[in-house]
Motif scaffolding. Structure first.
Motif, mmCIF file in Angstrom:
data_model
loop_
_atom_site.group_PDB
_atom_site.id
_atom_site.type_symbol
_atom_site.label_atom_id
_atom_site.label_comp_id
_atom_site.label_asym_id
_atom_site.label_seq_id
_atom_site.Cartn_x
_atom_site.Cartn_y
_atom_site.Cartn_z
ATOM 1 N N GLU A 59 24.808 -28.130 70.488
ATOM 2 C CA GLU A 59 25.944 -27.216 70.518
ATOM 3 C C GLU A 59 25.953 -26.391 69.237
ATOM 4 N N CYS A 60 26.285 -25.129 69.384
ATOM 5 C CA CYS A 60 26.318 -24.229 68.225
ATOM 6 C C CYS A 60 27.738 -23.708 68.009
ATOM 7 N N TYR A 61 27.870 -22.893 66.989
ATOM 8 C CA TYR A 61 29.150 -22.279 66.635
ATOM 9 C C TYR A 61 30.190 -23.319 66.228
ATOM 10 N N ASP A 62 29.764 -24.361 65.555
ATOM 11 C CA ASP A 62 30.699 -25.400 65.110
ATOM 12 C C ASP A 62 31.750 -24.856 64.162
ATOM 13 N N ILE A 63 31.358 -23.888 63.327
ATOM 14 C CA ILE A 63 32.314 -23.362 62.345
ATOM 15 C C ILE A 63 33.289 -22.378 62.967
ATOM 16 N N LEU A 64 32.966 -21.868 64.153
ATOM 17 C CA LEU A 64 33.800 -20.847 64.775
ATOM 18 C C LEU A 64 35.051 -21.461 65.389
ATOM 19 N N ARG A 65 36.185 -20.866 65.099
ATOM 20 C CA ARG A 65 37.451 -21.352 65.640
ATOM 21 C C ARG A 65 38.130 -20.322 66.545
ATOM 22 N N SER A 66 38.085 -19.047 66.140
ATOM 23 C CA SER A 66 38.895 -18.041 66.826
ATOM 24 C C SER A 66 38.081 -16.795 67.187
ATOM 25 N N VAL A 67 38.436 -16.210 68.334
ATOM 26 C CA VAL A 67 37.888 -14.922 68.751
ATOM 27 C C VAL A 67 39.077 -13.985 68.933
ATOM 28 N N LEU A 68 39.151 -12.945 68.109
ATOM 29 C CA LEU A 68 40.226 -11.962 68.185
ATOM 30 C C LEU A 68 39.712 -10.726 68.913
ATOM 31 N N VAL A 69 40.429 -10.293 69.939
ATOM 32 C CA VAL A 69 39.997 -9.162 70.753
ATOM 33 C C VAL A 69 40.971 -8.004 70.558
ATOM 34 N N TYR A 70 40.447 -6.909 70.020
ATOM 35 C CA TYR A 70 41.211 -5.675 69.873
ATOM 36 C C TYR A 70 40.853 -4.723 71.008
ATOM 37 N N PRO A 71 41.741 -3.790 71.359
ATOM 38 C CA PRO A 71 41.416 -2.877 72.469
ATOM 39 C C PRO A 71 40.301 -1.898 72.123
ATOM 40 N N ASN A 72 40.266 -1.424 70.875
ATOM 41 C CA ASN A 72 39.289 -0.422 70.471
ATOM 42 C C ASN A 72 38.739 -0.766 69.090
ATOM 43 N N VAL A 73 37.951 0.142 68.541
ATOM 44 C CA VAL A 73 37.378 -0.082 67.220
ATOM 45 C C VAL A 73 38.491 -0.303 66.202
ATOM 46 N N VAL A 74 38.185 -1.077 65.201
ATOM 47 C CA VAL A 74 39.155 -1.465 64.186
ATOM 48 C C VAL A 74 38.882 -0.677 62.916
ATOM 49 N N VAL A 75 39.915 -0.073 62.362
ATOM 50 C CA VAL A 75 39.792 0.597 61.076
ATOM 51 C C VAL A 75 40.117 -0.421 59.989
ATOM 52 N N ALA A 76 39.157 -0.664 59.115
ATOM 53 C CA ALA A 76 39.331 -1.706 58.109
ATOM 54 C C ALA A 76 38.789 -1.237 56.769
ATOM 55 N N PRO A 77 39.411 -1.681 55.664
ATOM 56 C CA PRO A 77 38.868 -1.353 54.344
ATOM 57 C C PRO A 77 37.559 -2.086 54.111
ATOM 58 N N ARG A 78 36.645 -1.446 53.430
ATOM 59 C CA ARG A 78 35.355 -2.080 53.132
ATOM 60 C C ARG A 78 34.933 -1.700 51.720
ATOM 61 N N LYS A 79 34.454 -2.701 51.009
ATOM 62 C CA LYS A 79 33.993 -2.486 49.639
ATOM 63 C C LYS A 79 32.492 -2.726 49.582
ATOM 64 N N GLU A 80 31.763 -1.757 49.030
ATOM 65 C CA GLU A 80 30.327 -1.890 48.853
ATOM 66 C C GLU A 80 29.985 -1.738 47.385
ATOM 67 N N GLN A 81 29.076 -2.543 46.904
ATOM 68 C CA GLN A 81 28.669 -2.496 45.507
ATOM 69 C C GLN A 81 27.174 -2.302 45.417
ATOM 70 N N ASN A 82 26.776 -1.339 44.603
ATOM 71 C CA ASN A 82 25.369 -1.071 44.344
ATOM 72 C C ASN A 82 25.183 -1.039 42.829
ATOM 73 N N GLY A 83 24.710 -2.159 42.301
ATOM 74 C CA GLY A 83 24.622 -2.264 40.845
ATOM 75 C C GLY A 83 26.010 -2.294 40.251
ATOM 76 N N TRP A 84 26.275 -1.340 39.324
ATOM 77 C CA TRP A 84 27.592 -1.271 38.692
ATOM 78 C C TRP A 84 28.557 -0.369 39.455
#
Length: 287
Positions: A108-133
């Motif tokens: 059996e796999c996905y032992d760590i998985l607990r929840s599946v959240l379903v949104y109707p459409n794409v989700v707008v979310a903040p994202r942080k990316e770091q490249n060096g400094w």
């Protein structure tokens, strides 16, 4: 002396509680599996599966196997609709592709998985990316997201992918991230047997670095155009994107990247080039 005896009693008590908890989990799992074996698979669910490009191509024994795993997944994970009403079609299709990716694995796999959240459409979310400094913060449109014990799926995109034969499948993509994270790190290296680790690093990491160099220079793409520039974001995205190709374009992936295909066939324990070929070559499905 009393201190050490007390510590020993405490450790034994913790071990006993852990064993009781494990026994209870095993009992619940066996009871659920027994019920799944006894109950017929709903025909309305099977009708949705038959509309996917993958299910009809599976041998009958594998169809039965994925149906059982699908039901177990649906009943052992928490599904929640966010700003949308959760339907059986959502649960069935998401569970099907989650289980298809691990169909070749006996455990059996996905032992760590607990929840599946379903949104109707794409989700707008903040994202942080770091490249060096340099740190860049921006908003991103997400078709899905995986974070340890939770998967977020945008249903409009997921449903579209589930019924079509193009190279992209957001459900497979996100559950590849879950598999990647099962060793505690989203680094493009899922849990592997020790003897396979060095070969995986040699092949997959080398292919990722070659893709990243082409993406940075934006030239000499060659066969790497099949994988695309999004996979050059980081090693985790490379694994997820190429996992999509493994299930959607297995024959082409094997032709152009036989070493990569070999590693994925070994990890997923499925010969997708033999099972599915390239999905867009099969008539009768939208693409």
């Amino acid at each position: 002396m009393a201190y050490y005896l007390g510590m020993m009693e405490f450790i034994l008590a913790v071990m006993a509680l852990f064993l009781i908890w494990q026994a209870w989990r095993w009992y619940r799992r066996m009871r659920l599996l027994k019920r799944i074996e006894e109950e017929p698979f709903p025909e309305s669910w099977r009708a949705w599966l038959k509309q996917t490009p993958h299910y009809p191509l599976l041998p009958e024994a594998m169809q039965q196997q994925v149906e059982k795993r699908l039901r177990y997944f649906m009943e052992s994970k928490s599904f929640e609709g966010v700003k949308t009403e959760l339907t059986d079609e959502m649960r069935v299709l998401i569970s099907f592709y989650a289980c298809l990716t691990v169909l070749g694995k006996p455990e059996e796999c996905y032992d760590i998985l607990r929840s599946v959240l379903v949104y109707p459409n794409v989700v707008v979310a903040p994202r942080k990316e770091q490249n060096g400094w340099i740190v860049r913060e921006e908003e991103a449109l997400l078709e899905g997201e995986s974070a340890g014990d939770t998967v977020v799926i945008a249903w409009h995109e997921a449903r579209r992918d589930a019924y079509h034969t193009w190279p992209h499948n957001v459900i497979i993509h996100e559950f590849a991230h879950v598999l990647d994270f099962e060793d505690g790190s989203a680094d493009g290296v899922p849990p592997l047997m020790l003897r396979n680790y060095r070969e995986w690093i040699d092949v997959v990491s080398r292919r990722y670095e070659e893709l990243r160099k082409r993406a940075e220079e934006n030239r000499d793409w060659g066969d790497y155009r099949l994988i695309g520039d999004y996979a050059a974001t980081n090693e985790a995205e490379f694994f997820a994107v190429t996992s999509e190709l493994f299930f959607q374009r297995g024959e082409t992936l094997k032709k152009h990247f036989p070493d990569l295909y070999h590693e994925y066939r070994s990890f997923y324990n499925l010969d997708t080039a033999q099972l599915f070929g390239d999905l867009d070559r099969h008539p009768g499905h939208r693409h």
